[in-house]
Write an enzyme that holds these catalytic residues in place. Structure first.
Site, PDB file in Angstrom:
ATOM      1  CE  LYS A 143     -49.288 -37.021 -23.184  1.00 59.00           C
ATOM      2  NZ  LYS A 143     -48.683 -36.667 -21.872  1.00 59.00           N
ATOM      3  CE1 TYR A 166     -53.023 -33.866 -19.840  1.00 61.43           C
ATOM      4  CE2 TYR A 166     -52.458 -32.390 -21.647  1.00 61.43           C
ATOM      5  CZ  TYR A 166     -52.332 -33.620 -21.018  1.00 61.43           C
ATOM      6  OH  TYR A 166     -51.520 -34.603 -21.545  1.00 61.43           O
ATOM      7  CG  PHE A 180     -46.848 -28.892 -15.031  1.00 67.60           C
ATOM      8  CD1 PHE A 180     -47.760 -29.447 -15.928  1.00 67.60           C
ATOM      9  CD2 PHE A 180     -46.938 -29.254 -13.689  1.00 67.60           C
ATOM     10  CE1 PHE A 180     -48.745 -30.331 -15.504  1.00 67.60           C
ATOM     11  CE2 PHE A 180     -47.908 -30.143 -13.248  1.00 67.60           C
ATOM     12  CZ  PHE A 180     -48.827 -30.679 -14.162  1.00 67.60           C
ATOM     13  NE  ARG A 195     -53.202 -43.786 -15.881  1.00 70.15           N
ATOM     14  CZ  ARG A 195     -52.880 -42.505 -15.720  1.00 70.15           C
ATOM     15  NH1 ARG A 195     -53.017 -41.638 -16.733  1.00 70.15           N
ATOM     16  NH2 ARG A 195     -52.403 -42.071 -14.577  1.00 70.15           N
ATOM     17  CB  THR A 207     -46.324 -39.321 -14.982  1.00 72.20           C
ATOM     18  OG1 THR A 207     -47.651 -39.703 -14.595  1.00 72.20           O
ATOM     19  CG2 THR A 207     -46.374 -37.985 -15.678  1.00 72.20           C
ATOM     20  NE  ARG A 259     -46.928 -41.784 -20.210  1.00 69.36           N
ATOM     21  CZ  ARG A 259     -47.858 -41.373 -19.376  1.00 69.36           C
ATOM     22  NH1 ARG A 259     -47.923 -41.857 -18.138  1.00 69.36           N
ATOM     23  NH2 ARG A 259     -48.743 -40.476 -19.762  1.00 69.36           N
ATOM     24  CG  ASN A 267     -45.722 -38.521 -20.743  1.00 62.07           C
ATOM     25  OD1 ASN A 267     -46.377 -38.065 -21.680  1.00 62.07           O
ATOM     26  ND2 ASN A 267     -46.079 -38.404 -19.479  1.00 62.07           N
ATOM     27  CG  HIS A 322     -53.926 -38.586 -22.215  1.00 62.44           C
ATOM     28  ND1 HIS A 322     -53.882 -38.051 -20.947  1.00 62.44           N
ATOM     29  CD2 HIS A 322     -55.217 -38.967 -22.432  1.00 62.44           C
ATOM     30  CE1 HIS A 322     -55.109 -38.111 -20.423  1.00 62.44           C
ATOM     31  NE2 HIS A 322     -55.936 -38.659 -21.302  1.00 62.44           N
ATOM     32  CD  GLU A 349     -59.220 -37.891 -20.451  1.00 62.94           C
ATOM     33  OE1 GLU A 349     -58.825 -38.905 -21.072  1.00 62.94           O
ATOM     34  OE2 GLU A 349     -58.726 -37.529 -19.367  1.00 62.94           O
TER      35      GLU A 349
END
Ligand code: DAT
Ligand code: MG
Length: 142
Positions: free
Chosen positions: A13, A53, A61, A89, A95, A106, A120, A123, A134
């Protein structure tokens, strides 16, 4: 014997790119043993983020999330390997970076900066079906 090789869509990100963490994220992915089959630096658009998303567009948010995700370029990756969705993950951690376990991306590389956003660094797709969806958004030619 049928090998079940999965793919996962990963994003570094804008906070991760700005803070010079692309190499460290790639290092951890490669050290774990997953294969990087596609990689591209690009700017996210509102349209791409609305698709990416889709499950969050109605959340309070969402507007701030889009602003954060458009605050600079992202690096989009496709990873490949057995159980890579679950495996990445696990590498990424939970998160919220404040409580993400040390040793995770993270947990080690992100924190709360008081911006109101959850910044964070990465993704990762949350299921093989999400990954397929995705990957189609970020790498339509793949
Ligand atoms: P993850 O990225 O761990 O899959 P998610 O899919 O629930 O988490 O949310 C996507 C992103 O949206 C997340 O990485 C950061 C942001 N986000 C989630 N919940 C949030 C909240 N309550 N406030 C602000 N940002 C949030
Ligand atoms: Mg998610």
């Amino acid at each position: 014997m049928t090998a079940t090789i999965e793919r996962s869509l990963v994003l570094v990100k804008p906070d991760g790119v700005k803070r010079g963490q692309v190499g460290e994220v790639l290092r951890r992915i490669e050290a774990k043993g997953y294969r990087i089959v596609a990689l591209q630096m690009r700017e996210a658009t509102e349209d791409i983020l609305a698709e990416h998303y889709a499950e969050h567009t109605e959340k309070p948010f969402y507007g701030d999330l889009v602003e954060y995700m458009m605050s600079g370029p992202v690096v989009a990756l496709v990873l490949e390997g057995e159980r890579v969705v679950e495996g990445f993950r696990s590498l990424a951690g939970t998160t919220d970076p404040t409580s993400a376990a040390p040793g995770t991306i993270r947990g080690d590389l992100a924190r709360d900066w008081g911006t109101g956003n959850i910044e964070n660094v990465v993704h990762g797709s949350d299921a093989p079906e999400s990954a397929q969806r995705e990957i189609g958004i970020w790498f339509p030619d793949l």
